[in-house]
Scaffold this motif. Structure first.
Motif, short mmCIF file in Angstrom:
data_model
loop_
_atom_site.label_atom_id
_atom_site.label_comp_id
_atom_site.label_asym_id
_atom_site.label_seq_id
_atom_site.Cartn_x
_atom_site.Cartn_y
_atom_site.Cartn_z
N GLN A 1 -8.11 -2.52 -6.51
CA GLN A 1 -6.98 -3.21 -7.14
C GLN A 1 -5.68 -2.41 -6.99
O GLN A 1 -4.59 -2.99 -7.00
N HIS A 2 -5.79 -1.10 -6.83
CA HIS A 2 -4.60 -0.28 -6.56
C HIS A 2 -3.94 -0.69 -5.25
O HIS A 2 -2.74 -0.51 -5.06
N TYR A 3 -4.74 -1.23 -4.31
CA TYR A 3 -4.28 -1.54 -2.96
C TYR A 3 -3.93 -3.02 -2.77
O TYR A 3 -3.36 -3.39 -1.75
N GLU A 4 -4.29 -3.85 -3.73
CA GLU A 4 -4.23 -5.29 -3.52
C GLU A 4 -2.81 -5.79 -3.24
O GLU A 4 -2.59 -6.56 -2.29
N ARG A 5 -1.86 -5.39 -4.06
CA ARG A 5 -0.50 -5.91 -3.91
C ARG A 5 0.04 -5.69 -2.50
O ARG A 5 0.50 -6.62 -1.83
N LEU A 6 -0.02 -4.45 -2.03
CA LEU A 6 0.56 -4.14 -0.73
C LEU A 6 -0.29 -4.69 0.42
O LEU A 6 0.26 -5.06 1.46
N THR A 7 -1.60 -4.74 0.25
CA THR A 7 -2.44 -5.30 1.31
C THR A 7 -2.10 -6.76 1.54
O THR A 7 -1.95 -7.21 2.68
N ARG A 8 -1.95 -7.51 0.47
CA ARG A 8 -1.57 -8.92 0.60
C ARG A 8 -0.19 -9.04 1.25
O ARG A 8 0.04 -9.91 2.10
N HIS A 9 0.73 -8.18 0.85
CA HIS A 9 2.09 -8.21 1.40
C HIS A 9 2.07 -7.90 2.89
O HIS A 9 2.73 -8.57 3.70
N ILE A 10 1.29 -6.89 3.28
CA ILE A 10 1.18 -6.52 4.70
C ILE A 10 0.62 -7.67 5.53
O ILE A 10 1.14 -8.01 6.59
N LEU A 11 -0.44 -8.30 5.04
CA LEU A 11 -1.05 -9.40 5.78
C LEU A 11 -0.10 -10.59 5.91
O LEU A 11 -0.20 -11.38 6.85
N SER A 12 0.84 -10.68 4.99
CA SER A 12 1.80 -11.78 5.01
C SER A 12 2.97 -11.51 5.95
O SER A 12 3.39 -12.39 6.71
N GLU A 13 3.52 -10.28 5.91
CA GLU A 13 4.78 -10.04 6.63
C GLU A 13 4.65 -9.23 7.93
O GLU A 13 5.48 -9.38 8.83
N MET A 14 3.63 -8.40 8.07
CA MET A 14 3.56 -7.53 9.25
C MET A 14 3.23 -8.25 10.55
O MET A 14 3.72 -7.85 11.62
N PRO A 15 2.40 -9.31 10.54
CA PRO A 15 2.06 -9.94 11.82
C PRO A 15 3.26 -10.40 12.65
O PRO A 15 3.19 -10.42 13.88
N ALA A 16 4.35 -10.73 12.00
CA ALA A 16 5.52 -11.23 12.72
C ALA A 16 6.26 -10.13 13.48
O ALA A 16 7.06 -10.43 14.36
N ARG A 17 5.98 -8.86 13.17
CA ARG A 17 6.75 -7.78 13.79
C ARG A 17 5.90 -6.70 14.44
O ARG A 17 6.45 -5.84 15.15
#
Length: 264
Positions: free
Chosen positions: A231-247
């Motif tokens: 759960q410590h990692y959840e927020r940023l993991t979801r964010h990464i999966l959302s925004e990183m693929p485009a770049r």
């Protein structure tokens, strides 16, 4: 876990055109249990066979010491006692490694002992040779960008709701990511993302990973402890999966068994 040869081939094809006489820094990002370490090891072995001096630096190996995280827990927020999120890494240590290798010098590669939750003695650190031309920086948040302030308001899970009700921890993590981590990640020449099918699979992957570790050593976390830990990692993991693929320079989508979802 054995490396998937298709994944290695895809990543290697992204790396080869960028290789030169100076150090090439590859960022390798992926959720917990996605196979980053396995891929990094496979790539390093492949390029060494091709006479490219290569080394691996995991962001997990530059965590702050237990004593430093205890200080952060006292002075800023208790959740910073737990290793993992931005703000719990010694970026100065990591930067020294990159600086030395970029200058053509040898460098000691830090190691973190997760069994003791502390940095391993320097005598246990490997040495990357002078003239290293490829450094693979792997980690779950490598290359991540901060969230917009508005996204921090609502908790994403029980840990944030119950243990970070005022958002102090997640604001600190985001500030660290926006500041020193962006300067650190700016050194990356190419960014590769192992894209999990969703955060929901991470618990199963992490449990499988911990089971393997338990077979190698005594102790380790039980399933309930793992569920809280991720759960410590959840927020940023979801964010990464959302925004990183485009770049990212290369995105390798993964199936639930970690195999690449690619044709051919």
């Amino acid at each position: 876990m054995s490396p998937d040869l298709r994944t290695i081939d895809l990543a290697a094809a992204t790396i080869r055109p960028a290789l030169g006489d100076s150090l090439l820094l590859i960022g390798l990002c992926g959720a917990q249990g996605s196979g980053k370490s396995t891929l990094a090891a496979g790539l390093a072995a492949l390029f060494r066979q091709e006479s490219v001096p290569s080394a691996i630096l995991s962001i997990d190996d530059v965590y702050h010491t237990k004593a430093e995280r205890e200080r952060l827990a006292r002075e800023i927020h208790p959740l910073l006692r737990t290793r993992g999120v931005p703000g719990t890494h010694d970026l100065v240590l990591g930067r020294h490694v990159i600086d030395d290798l970029a200058a053509g010098r040898s460098a000691r590669l830090p190691r973190f002992d997760k069994a003791t939750d502390d940095r391993a003695p320097v005598s246990q650190w490997e040495v990357a040779p002078a003239g290293t031309r490829l450094l693979i920086l792997d980690g779950w948040c490598v290359g991540a960008r901060p969230q917009a302030a508005a996204m921090l308001a609502d908790p994403v899970n029980a840990l944030e709701r119950e243990e970070d009700a005022h958002g102090i921890w997640r604001q600190y993590v985001n500030d660290q990511l926006a500041g020193p981590y962006q300067a650190f990640f700016a050194r990356i020449d190419r960014l590769i993302l192992l894209a999990a099918p969703g955060f929901e699979i991470v618990l199963r992957w992490r449990i499988e990973q911990e089971e393997a570790l338990r077979r190698e050593r005594e102790g380790g976390m039980n399933d309930a402890e793992i569920a809280r830990f991720i759960q410590h990692y959840e927020r940023l993991t979801r964010h990464i999966l959302s925004e990183m693929p485009a770049r990212a320079d290369l995105v390798i989508p993964l199936a639930e068994d970690r195999s690449p979802r690619i044709r051919g």
